[in-house]
Design an enzyme around this catalytic site. Structure first.
Site, PDB file in Angstrom:
ATOM      1  NE  ARG A  68      -5.138  -0.027   9.707  1.00  0.00           N
ATOM      2  CZ  ARG A  68      -5.439   0.923   8.841  1.00  0.00           C
ATOM      3  NH1 ARG A  68      -5.717   2.132   9.260  1.00  0.00           N
ATOM      4  NH2 ARG A  68      -5.486   0.672   7.550  1.00  0.00           N
ATOM      5  CG  ASN A 110      -5.570  -1.859  -4.677  1.00  0.00           C
ATOM      6  OD1 ASN A 110      -6.759  -2.104  -4.885  1.00  0.00           O
ATOM      7  ND2 ASN A 110      -5.173  -0.859  -3.905  1.00  0.00           N
ATOM      8  CB  THR A 111      -8.220  -2.347  -9.436  1.00  0.00           C
ATOM      9  OG1 THR A 111      -8.761  -1.455 -10.407  1.00  0.00           O
ATOM     10  CG2 THR A 111      -9.311  -2.779  -8.480  1.00  0.00           C
ATOM     11  CG  HIS A 112      -5.977   4.181  -7.913  1.00  0.00           C
ATOM     12  ND1 HIS A 112      -6.446   4.514  -6.665  1.00  0.00           N
ATOM     13  CD2 HIS A 112      -5.726   5.346  -8.556  1.00  0.00           C
ATOM     14  CE1 HIS A 112      -6.464   5.832  -6.550  1.00  0.00           C
ATOM     15  NE2 HIS A 112      -6.033   6.366  -7.675  1.00  0.00           N
ATOM     16  CG  ASP A 144       4.826  -0.496  -3.123  1.00  0.00           C
ATOM     17  OD1 ASP A 144       3.863   0.154  -2.667  1.00  0.00           O
ATOM     18  OD2 ASP A 144       5.648  -0.001  -3.913  1.00  0.00           O
ATOM     19  CG  ASP A 148      -3.342   3.978  -4.494  1.00  0.00           C
ATOM     20  OD1 ASP A 148      -3.652   2.824  -4.136  1.00  0.00           O
ATOM     21  OD2 ASP A 148      -4.089   4.960  -4.302  1.00  0.00           O
TER      22      ASP A 148
HETATM   23  C1  GRF Z   1     -13.292   0.572  -7.533  1.00  0.00           C
HETATM   24  O1  GRF Z   1     -13.359   1.706  -8.351  1.00  0.00           O
HETATM   25  C2  GRF Z   1     -11.957   0.493  -6.857  1.00  0.00           C
HETATM   26  O2  GRF Z   1     -10.902   0.898  -7.642  1.00  0.00           O
HETATM   27  C3  GRF Z   1     -12.164   1.458  -5.727  1.00  0.00           C
HETATM   28  O3  GRF Z   1     -13.444   1.115  -5.247  1.00  0.00           O
HETATM   29  C4  GRF Z   1     -14.232   0.670  -6.344  1.00  0.00           C
HETATM   30  C5  GRF Z   1     -14.867  -0.633  -5.962  1.00  0.00           C
HETATM   31  O4  GRF Z   1     -16.046  -0.851  -6.653  1.00  0.00           O
HETATM   32  N1  GRF Z   1     -11.118   1.421  -4.767  1.00  0.00           N
HETATM   33  P1  GRF Z   1     -17.049  -2.048  -6.321  1.00  0.00           P
HETATM   34  O5  GRF Z   1     -17.385  -2.000  -4.844  1.00  0.00           O
HETATM   35  O6  GRF Z   1     -16.369  -3.327  -6.677  1.00  0.00           O
HETATM   36  O7  GRF Z   1     -18.244  -1.783  -7.200  1.00  0.00           O
END
Ligand code: GRF
Length: 208
Positions: A68, A110-112, A144, A148
């Site tokens: 990894r 990042n987006t969650h 970080d 998340d």
């Molecule tokens: C999003 O909801 C993101 O937060 C999650 O995976 C999804 C990605 O969606 N980790 P896409 O592949 O861009 O449609």
């Protein structure tokens, strides 16, 4: 006019969030350009979206049982050679390691698909539904070394409808994610958010 913000995007899936960034970046007014799209999955649909519009791509799988740390060092190299100002994790389902974090500290967002700090981890949508919350949403944050756990840049919420399934709810959440992600990239490009963004360690140090 200032040079556009150089953005690298990492993804694992269909890449609808990437598509929102591609569409937004087509307008020079955004002030950002996508310089590379990388994935841990060789057949991620998001890679094809990038290829169609001429954005360089790479696939860098991490098979079970592989080293990894070595994977992380190579990921760092593959991204760094495109000299991004900002790295966007847009549905990238791997945690980056110490080499990556050191190279891009305060430059990874990042987006969650949940309202952090609630429901972190791989199944934010499913976990929120299972808990029975009535409101959930999405969070854009600075990566970080936790899961998340980084500083929150933006959040938006929606109500869970009685008929919602995990898929229907996730699709509505992704609409929030697309809008916020583009908004955050615009804010970095315009200097309304600074780079590198203060990361958690710096925040902790500043408190003492
Ligand atoms: C999003 O909801 C993101 O937060 C999650 O995976 C999804 C990605 O969606 N980790 P896409 O592949 O861009 O449609």
């Amino acid at each position: 006019m200032a040079a556009p913000l150089r953005v690298a995007v990492l993804l694992s899936g269909t890449g609808s969030l990437l598509q929102a960034l591609i569409d937004a970046a087509a307008d020079p007014g955004l002030g950002a350009t996508i310089v590379v799209v990388g994935s841990d999955r060789t057949r991620a649909q998001g890679l094809s979206r990038a290829e169609r519009v001429g954005i360089p791509t790479f696939a860098h799988p991490c098979p079970n049982g592989s080293d990894r740390a070595a994977w992380d060092v190579e990921l760092t190299r593959l991204v760094a050679e495109h000299e991004p100002d900002l790295v966007v994790s847009a549905g990238f389902m791997k945690l980056v390691g110490v080499a990556f974090l050191a190279a891009f500290a305060g430059r990874i967002i990042n987006t969650h698909p949940a309202l952090l700090p609630s429901f972190p981890g791989m199944h934010g949508v499913r976990d929120a539904l299972a808990y029975g919350v009535k409101v959930t949403g999405a969070t854009v944050f600075v990566v970080d070394d936790g899961v998340d756990s980084g500083r929150i840049l933006d959040q938006d919420s929606l109500r869970i409808e009685p008929a919602d399934t995990e898929d229907s709810l996730h699709e509505r959440i992704k609409q929030l994610e697309r809008t916020m992600l583009v908004g955050c990239v615009a804010d970095f490009a315009a200097g309304r958010l600074s780079l590198p963004y203060p990361c958690a360690q710096q925040r902790d140090a500043a408190q003492f």
